[in-house]
Write an enzyme that holds these catalytic residues in place. Structure first.
Site, PDB file in Angstrom:
ATOM      1  N   GLY A  32      17.499   5.292  -4.702  1.00  0.00           N
ATOM      2  CA  GLY A  32      18.839   5.241  -4.101  1.00  0.00           C
ATOM      3  C   GLY A  32      19.343   6.611  -3.703  1.00  0.00           C
ATOM      4  N   GLY A  37      15.477  11.387   4.782  1.00  0.00           N
ATOM      5  CA  GLY A  37      14.081  11.386   4.309  1.00  0.00           C
ATOM      6  C   GLY A  37      13.645   9.970   3.965  1.00  0.00           C
ATOM      7  N   HIS A  38      14.471   9.268   3.167  1.00  0.00           N
ATOM      8  CA  HIS A  38      14.175   7.865   2.855  1.00  0.00           C
ATOM      9  C   HIS A  38      14.124   7.037   4.143  1.00  0.00           C
ATOM     10  CE1 HIS A  38      16.376   9.102  -0.964  1.00  0.00           C
ATOM     11  NE2 HIS A  38      15.236   8.683  -1.445  1.00  0.00           N
ATOM     12  N   LYS A 150       7.106  14.970   0.480  1.00  0.00           N
ATOM     13  CA  LYS A 150       7.944  15.898  -0.283  1.00  0.00           C
ATOM     14  C   LYS A 150       7.522  15.888  -1.745  1.00  0.00           C
ATOM     15  CE  LYS A 150      12.003  16.778  -2.370  1.00  0.00           C
ATOM     16  NZ  LYS A 150      12.379  15.873  -3.446  1.00  0.00           N
ATOM     17  N   VAL A 177      11.043  15.287   5.519  1.00  0.00           N
ATOM     18  CA  VAL A 177      12.182  15.470   6.435  1.00  0.00           C
ATOM     19  C   VAL A 177      13.061  16.584   5.869  1.00  0.00           C
ATOM     20  CG1 VAL A 177      14.199  14.371   7.485  1.00  0.00           C
ATOM     21  CG2 VAL A 177      12.095  13.057   7.119  1.00  0.00           C
ATOM     22  N   SER A 186      16.828  15.890  -0.248  1.00  0.00           N
ATOM     23  CA  SER A 186      16.656  15.326  -1.582  1.00  0.00           C
ATOM     24  C   SER A 186      17.996  14.774  -2.049  1.00  0.00           C
ATOM     25  CB  SER A 186      16.190  16.421  -2.537  1.00  0.00           C
ATOM     26  OG  SER A 186      16.402  16.024  -3.874  1.00  0.00           O
TER      27      SER A 186
HETATM   28  P1  AMP Z   1      13.288   9.050  -4.499  1.00  0.00           P
HETATM   29  O1  AMP Z   1      14.443   8.175  -4.170  1.00  0.00           O
HETATM   30  O2  AMP Z   1      13.638  10.502  -4.629  1.00  0.00           O
HETATM   31  O3  AMP Z   1      12.450   8.529  -5.639  1.00  0.00           O
HETATM   32  O4  AMP Z   1      12.342   9.010  -3.223  1.00  0.00           O
HETATM   33  C1  AMP Z   1      11.847   7.789  -2.716  1.00  0.00           C
HETATM   34  C2  AMP Z   1      10.767   8.079  -1.697  1.00  0.00           C
HETATM   35  O5  AMP Z   1      11.321   8.856  -0.631  1.00  0.00           O
HETATM   36  C3  AMP Z   1       9.609   8.911  -2.286  1.00  0.00           C
HETATM   37  O6  AMP Z   1       8.388   8.428  -1.746  1.00  0.00           O
HETATM   38  C4  AMP Z   1       9.921  10.302  -1.792  1.00  0.00           C
HETATM   39  O7  AMP Z   1       8.773  11.115  -1.661  1.00  0.00           O
HETATM   40  C5  AMP Z   1      10.529   9.997  -0.429  1.00  0.00           C
HETATM   41  N1  AMP Z   1      11.349  11.135   0.017  1.00  0.00           N
HETATM   42  C6  AMP Z   1      12.372  11.724  -0.655  1.00  0.00           C
HETATM   43  N2  AMP Z   1      12.857  12.782   0.042  1.00  0.00           N
HETATM   44  C7  AMP Z   1      12.106  12.869   1.163  1.00  0.00           C
HETATM   45  C8  AMP Z   1      12.091  13.746   2.286  1.00  0.00           C
HETATM   46  N3  AMP Z   1      12.934  14.761   2.391  1.00  0.00           N
HETATM   47  N4  AMP Z   1      11.184  13.530   3.256  1.00  0.00           N
HETATM   48  C9  AMP Z   1      10.313  12.496   3.170  1.00  0.00           C
HETATM   49  N5  AMP Z   1      10.262  11.630   2.141  1.00  0.00           N
HETATM   50  C10 AMP Z   1      11.151  11.810   1.148  1.00  0.00           C
END
Ligand code: AMP
Length: 254
Positions: A32, A37-38, A150, A177, A186
């Site tokens: 969430g 990026g997501h 990332k 991203v 992030s």
């Molecule tokens: P998280 O919500 O942080 O667990 O991320 C969920 C997914 O989104 C994971 O596969 C992360 O690697 C991806 N993700 C998070 N930030 C980025 C970003 N800046 N660029 C690309 N993918 C991202």
């Protein structure tokens, strides 16, 4: 329309009644606090599959620091708007009891690559990540699952876990991203103070510079970062730093 699914039972019912068995399902697991990026993972999944499932679950077993878990940003309303805007078919939004009927008695442990880089600084972190991803992949049964570069160590470990356990799923990497100033997007970036947010891009800038790992470490420390590691492995430079209370990670192909 994006349908919210709260339990494993409800998802299984949907797979059977809506006849998803012959459909290609794309899956994007997240915690969430969604950002662009997501969104880039989500867009790729929607483009490449018949149906897309996004999960939002802040997985407690991967947090080694209780304050990090407590402070993890939650923005459900805007997350849901973004899923609707991108024509995501299903949001899987489970609770601890649904994912951990065993109360985490069973877990997945990798014994090599998970012990270095982030694994050396976040005890048991990757056990939690691999365990929850295995559970989610078994529940959702996607054809493809999307992970961001990332978190390159996480992506690699998940890809190799799927091979090791013969999971019938394609693990697809998606490029990092970045903000206009180079900072990798992030969910935790929103927790940076105004001042730390201004210095944060220095981290990604140094990672892709021609300087050595140890030169970069020294320069970051001189500029107020606390460095967990800066390490180049097979032509990819990985880094993790703390700015105030926030831990940032990033990596670049050199
Ligand atoms: P998280 O919500 O942080 O667990 O991320 C969920 C997914 O989104 C994971 O596969 C992360 O690697 C991806 N993700 C998070 N930030 C980025 C970003 N800046 N660029 C690309 N993918 C991202």
């Amino acid at each position: 329309m994006t349908e919210i699914i709260n339990t494993v039972h409800d998802w299984r019912k949907i797979i059977n009644t809506e006849n998803l068995i012959n459909k290609n399902i794309g899956f994007v697991p997240t915690m969430g606090a969604l950002h662009s990026g997501h969104e880039s993972l989500i867009k790729k999944s929607v483009l490449e599959n018949d149906k897309t499932v996004v999960s939002i679950y802040v997985n407690p077993t991967q947090f080694n620091d209780p304050d990090d878990l407590k402070n993890y940003p939650k923005t459900f309303e805007s997350d849901f708007e973004m899923l609707k805007k991108n024509n995501v078919d299903y949001l899987f939004f489970p609770k601890y009891g649904d994912l951990y009927p065993d109360n985490y008695a069973y877990k997945v442990t990798e014994s090599n690559f998970s012990k270095i880089l982030c694994g050396a600084h976040r005890p048991n972190h990757f056990d939690g990540v691999l365990t929850v991803v295995l559970k989610l992949l078994n529940i959702i049964s996607p054809k493809r699952a999307y992970f961001g570069e990332k978190d390159f160590q996480q992506y690699t470990l998940i890809k190799e876990m799927c091979k090791a356990f013969f999971l019938d799923v394609e693990i697809i990497p998606v490029s990092t991203v970045r903000e206009n100033d180079g900072l990798a997007m992030s969910s935790r970036n929103t927790l940076l103070t105004e001042e730390d947010r201004k210095s944060a891009p220095f981290f990604s800038k140094l990672l892709k510079s021609l300087k050595s790992d140890s030169e970069i470490t020294v320069e970051l420390e001189e500029n107020g970062f606390k460095v967990d590691y800066i390490q180049t492995i097979s032509g990819r430079r990985f880094g993790a730093v703390h700015l105030g209370k926030v831990r940032l990670i990033d990596n670049v192909q050199l």
